[in-house]
Write a protein that holds these residues in place. Structure first.
Motif, PDB file in Angstrom:
ATOM      1  N   ALA A  11      19.383   2.291  -2.332  1.00 33.44           N
ATOM      2  CA  ALA A  11      19.394   2.924  -3.864  1.00 33.44           C
ATOM      3  C   ALA A  11      19.182   4.324  -3.911  1.00 33.44           C
ATOM      4  N   ARG A  12      18.353   4.689  -2.902  1.00 32.56           N
ATOM      5  CA  ARG A  12      17.726   6.196  -2.921  1.00 32.56           C
ATOM      6  C   ARG A  12      18.911   6.952  -1.941  1.00 32.56           C
ATOM      7  N   SER A  13      19.605   6.201  -0.889  1.00 34.86           N
ATOM      8  CA  SER A  13      20.719   6.960  -0.038  1.00 34.86           C
ATOM      9  C   SER A  13      21.910   6.850  -0.526  1.00 34.86           C
ATOM     10  N   THR A  14      22.275   6.161  -1.510  1.00 37.69           N
ATOM     11  CA  THR A  14      23.660   5.927  -1.969  1.00 37.69           C
ATOM     12  C   THR A  14      23.993   7.099  -2.959  1.00 37.69           C
ATOM     13  N   HIS A  15      25.105   7.848  -2.819  1.00 38.37           N
ATOM     14  CA  HIS A  15      25.366   8.986  -3.462  1.00 38.37           C
ATOM     15  C   HIS A  15      25.958   8.369  -4.833  1.00 38.37           C
ATOM     16  N   ILE A  28       0.878  -1.095  -0.136  1.00 38.25           N
ATOM     17  CA  ILE A  28       0.127   0.003   0.061  1.00 38.25           C
ATOM     18  C   ILE A  28       0.865   1.259  -0.036  1.00 38.25           C
ATOM     19  N   MET A  29       1.604   1.544   0.838  1.00 36.09           N
ATOM     20  CA  MET A  29       2.827   2.569   0.717  1.00 36.09           C
ATOM     21  C   MET A  29       3.467   2.877  -0.364  1.00 36.09           C
ATOM     22  N   GLY A  30       3.705   1.594  -0.912  1.00 38.71           N
ATOM     23  CA  GLY A  30       4.421   1.734  -2.302  1.00 38.71           C
ATOM     24  C   GLY A  30       3.698   2.342  -3.265  1.00 38.71           C
ATOM     25  N   LEU A  31       2.433   2.125  -3.204  1.00 37.48           N
ATOM     26  CA  LEU A  31       1.372   2.478  -4.287  1.00 37.48           C
ATOM     27  C   LEU A  31       1.255   4.003  -3.929  1.00 37.48           C
ATOM     28  N   ILE A  32       1.042   4.491  -2.586  1.00 34.87           N
ATOM     29  CA  ILE A  32       0.806   5.830  -2.357  1.00 34.87           C
ATOM     30  C   ILE A  32       1.833   6.461  -2.623  1.00 34.87           C
ATOM     31  N   ASN A  33       3.357   6.083  -2.207  1.00 34.47           N
ATOM     32  CA  ASN A  33       4.553   6.973  -2.113  1.00 34.47           C
ATOM     33  C   ASN A  33       5.318   6.721  -3.672  1.00 34.47           C
ATOM     34  N   ILE A  34       4.485   7.346  -4.347  1.00 37.52           N
ATOM     35  CA  ILE A  34       5.000   6.875  -5.938  1.00 37.52           C
ATOM     36  C   ILE A  34       5.625   8.074  -6.485  1.00 37.52           C
ATOM     37  N   HIS A  35       7.070   8.238  -6.430  1.00 39.65           N
ATOM     38  CA  HIS A  35       7.811   9.447  -7.074  1.00 39.65           C
ATOM     39  C   HIS A  35       8.441   8.947  -8.474  1.00 39.65           C
ATOM     40  N   PHE A  36       7.548   8.829  -9.565  1.00 42.75           N
ATOM     41  CA  PHE A  36       7.663   8.075 -10.784  1.00 42.75           C
ATOM     42  C   PHE A  36       8.433   9.057 -11.697  1.00 42.75           C
ATOM     43  N   VAL A  70      12.499  -7.801  -7.219  1.00 40.90           N
ATOM     44  CA  VAL A  70      13.332  -6.749  -6.949  1.00 40.90           C
ATOM     45  C   VAL A  70      13.678  -5.979  -8.361  1.00 40.90           C
ATOM     46  N   ALA A  71      13.811  -6.465  -9.520  1.00 40.35           N
ATOM     47  CA  ALA A  71      14.359  -5.781 -10.548  1.00 40.35           C
ATOM     48  C   ALA A  71      13.466  -5.122 -11.031  1.00 40.35           C
ATOM     49  N   LEU A  72      12.082  -5.536 -10.992  1.00 38.06           N
ATOM     50  CA  LEU A  72      10.952  -4.750 -11.394  1.00 38.06           C
ATOM     51  C   LEU A  72      10.677  -3.321 -10.472  1.00 38.06           C
ATOM     52  N   SER A  73      11.131  -3.686  -9.151  1.00 41.19           N
ATOM     53  CA  SER A  73      11.161  -2.570  -8.152  1.00 41.19           C
ATOM     54  C   SER A  73      12.053  -1.565  -8.492  1.00 41.19           C
ATOM     55  N   MET A  74      13.427  -2.119  -8.854  1.00 42.08           N
ATOM     56  CA  MET A  74      14.225  -0.934  -9.224  1.00 42.08           C
ATOM     57  C   MET A  74      13.962  -0.101 -10.576  1.00 42.08           C
ATOM     58  N   LEU A  75      13.429  -1.018 -11.318  1.00 40.77           N
ATOM     59  CA  LEU A  75      12.803  -0.346 -12.849  1.00 40.77           C
ATOM     60  C   LEU A  75      11.653   0.705 -12.724  1.00 40.77           C
ATOM     61  N   TRP A  76      10.861   0.166 -11.753  1.00 43.18           N
ATOM     62  CA  TRP A  76       9.460   1.012 -11.909  1.00 43.18           C
ATOM     63  C   TRP A  76       9.111   1.701 -10.452  1.00 43.18           C
ATOM     64  N   GLY A  77      10.251   1.567  -9.710  1.00 46.52           N
ATOM     65  CA  GLY A  77      10.428   2.318  -8.396  1.00 46.52           C
ATOM     66  C   GLY A  77       9.228   1.718  -7.579  1.00 46.52           C
ATOM     67  N   ASN A  78       8.645   2.385  -6.489  1.00 48.29           N
ATOM     68  CA  ASN A  78       7.991   2.047  -5.418  1.00 48.29           C
ATOM     69  C   ASN A  78       6.706   1.200  -6.023  1.00 48.29           C
ATOM     70  N   ARG A  79       5.923   1.761  -7.223  1.00 47.80           N
ATOM     71  CA  ARG A  79       4.808   1.160  -7.815  1.00 47.80           C
ATOM     72  C   ARG A  79       5.097  -0.338  -8.293  1.00 47.80           C
ATOM     73  N   ILE A 117      13.513   3.544 -21.715  1.00 45.79           N
ATOM     74  CA  ILE A 117      14.134   2.414 -21.425  1.00 45.79           C
ATOM     75  C   ILE A 117      13.793   1.364 -20.390  1.00 45.79           C
ATOM     76  N   ASP A 118      13.702   2.245 -19.301  1.00 48.11           N
ATOM     77  CA  ASP A 118      13.048   1.564 -18.018  1.00 48.11           C
ATOM     78  C   ASP A 118      11.802   0.898 -18.104  1.00 48.11           C
ATOM     79  N   ILE A 119      10.717   1.623 -18.845  1.00 48.62           N
ATOM     80  CA  ILE A 119       9.497   1.317 -19.257  1.00 48.62           C
ATOM     81  C   ILE A 119       9.569  -0.170 -19.878  1.00 48.62           C
TER      82      ILE A 119
END
Length: 424
Positions: free
Chosen positions: A303-307, A169-177, A238-247, A186-188
């Motif tokens: 992934a979000r916090s790594t510089h 649920i939080m993944g669907l709500i917190n979508i920064h796409f 995991v790959a889909l999560s990295m490509l499409w983000g939280n959603r 390419i990611d799509i």
């Protein structure tokens, strides 16, 4: 922690949607629970309720609390002969969720995703343990039910339901796409490929087709091979999560849950092992989905916090913006920046009032002191703060290496903002 992740408009509609989702997931949980179980051994509504309390304003908690308790009574088959036990079960189930949400919102560390996730996870475990103990004791006193049977079913159902459903649920709500333009398409495309592979491979694994194909060529132990194949859907999810983000992560989890539960109920797949009771197979499924959920959550945080990597020096380096602030009129000018990065959105702030309005309330006084005209030293100290950009994202920022020219007319500050990452 933000007070609400959802807009204030149409509050009644939002609350109704939460109640409807609670009821639907409750019906699914009841269908999955064996008929001879004393309590539900699968309880996805726990995560729905926790997400609702995390997302909604606190003054909206009361109607949610009452609504969830009523729905809990309905879902568990309100029994007038055991009114006390039914009310205790419903109240504890919802109060444990509101306790988790309150603790996370009250003690969540700002600008630190990893500590926030660890707080959320540890709170779920502790509160679920207390909930299972209390209800087990009540069942023992009021219905002479074995403590051991009730405790483990309730404890596992609370933890797994909370972690899995809240993550989805939080993944669907917190979508920064918003993505970098050159790689977006390419990611799509890659995401669509991974999405189809996830569905096909998961079905082949859980309808036993993959193991039959493997057995036609090799002759190793079936259970070992079955359990080894379980890693493939996790990697694809995991790959889909990295490509499409939280959603993408939420979609992957829903696919895994649907396919694994469907085939296990039909006595197929790696989790249907001979010698196990039905509820033990459900425990394995919940464990599998929970581990996958946590893995994706932690990978997203990392992934979000790594510089970003500096190509010339080969080290991790945060993105930064150079600014020049006129303290007499509050105007701010930004240095050149690569507009392909999301951090470039911060340069849309054009004056001090606009910036201060977007700073987290707990950091406004600190930044105001940092930008005062009267300073003891020319070089300003390093400070960190959280700022909401024009897209509604909270950014973790450090101001360091800034210099004030107090003898100039007008008084100017030239400084650097280092963008450390986005906060969920």
């Amino acid at each position: 922690m933000k007070t609400s992740l959802l807009p204030n408009k149409n509050t009644l509609a939002v609350i109704t949607a939460w109640l409807l989702l609670y009821y639907v997931t409750g019906e699914i949980s009841e269908i999955l629970t064996p008929a001879n179980s004393n309590i539900s051994i699968v309880w996805f509504p726990a995560g729905v309720a926790t997400s609702a309390f995390l997302c909604m304003h606190k003054h909206q908690w009361l109607p949610l609390l009452v609504g969830f308790i009523v729905l809990n009574l309905i879902l568990n088959g309100f029994d007038s002969q055991q009114i006390t036990l039914s009310l205790i079960y419903a109240a504890l189930a919802v109060l444990s969720c509101i306790s988790i949400a309150w603790i996370v919102r009250r003690y969540a560390p700002r600008c630190d995703d990893l500590r926030l996730i660890l707080l959320w996870l540890s709170t779920i475990i502790i509160v679920s343990f207390a909930d299972a103990v209390l209800f087990s004791v009540c069942m023992y006193w009021l219905d002479s039910t074995s403590l051991n049977d009730i405790f483990w079913d309730g404890f596992i159902a609370d933890i797994t339901g909370n972690i899995f459903a809240t993550t989805v649920i939080m993944g669907l709500i917190n979508i920064h796409f918003k993505r970098v333009a050159p790689s977006f398409k390419i990611d799509i495309i890659w995401g669509c490929i991974v999405f189809l592979l996830l569905i096909i491979i998961t079905i082949l694994i859980f309808n036993d087709a993959a193991i039959q194909i493997y057995h036609s060529y090799f002759h190793q132990h079936h259970n070992t091979v079955k359990l080894s194949l379980l890693c493939i859907p996790i990697l694809l999810a995991v790959a889909l999560s990295m490509l499409w983000g939280n959603r993408g992560g939420s979609i992957a989890l829903l696919i895994l849950a649907t396919i694994t539960i469907y085939y296990t109920r039909n006595q197929q797949g790696p989790f249907y092992l001979h010698g196990l009771f039905r509820h033990e197979s459900l425990w394995l499924i919940q464990g599998y989905l929970t581990v996958t959920s946590l893995l994706m959550v932690f990978l997203r945080v990392v992934a979000r916090s790594t510089h970003r990597v500096d190509d010339t020096q080969g080290v991790y380096k945060p993105q930064h913006l150079v600014y020049q602030l006129n303290l007499d009129n509050g105007a701010i000018e930004w240095g050149t920046t690569d507009r392909s990065y999301p951090e470039a959105d911060l340069i849309t702030f054009s004056d001090l009032k606009q910036i201060m309005a977007s700073i987290h309330p707990d950091d406004r006084e600190k930044l105001a002191r940092h930008w005062e005209k009267e300073q003891a030293h020319t070089t300003l100290p390093m400070i960190s703060f959280c700022l909401k950009d024009m897209e509604g994202r909270w950014m973790n920022i450090e101001d360091r290496g800034s210099v004030i020219f107090s003898h100039n007319e007008p008084v100017m500050i030239v400084g650097n903002w280092f963008i450390l990452g986005e906060i969920s």
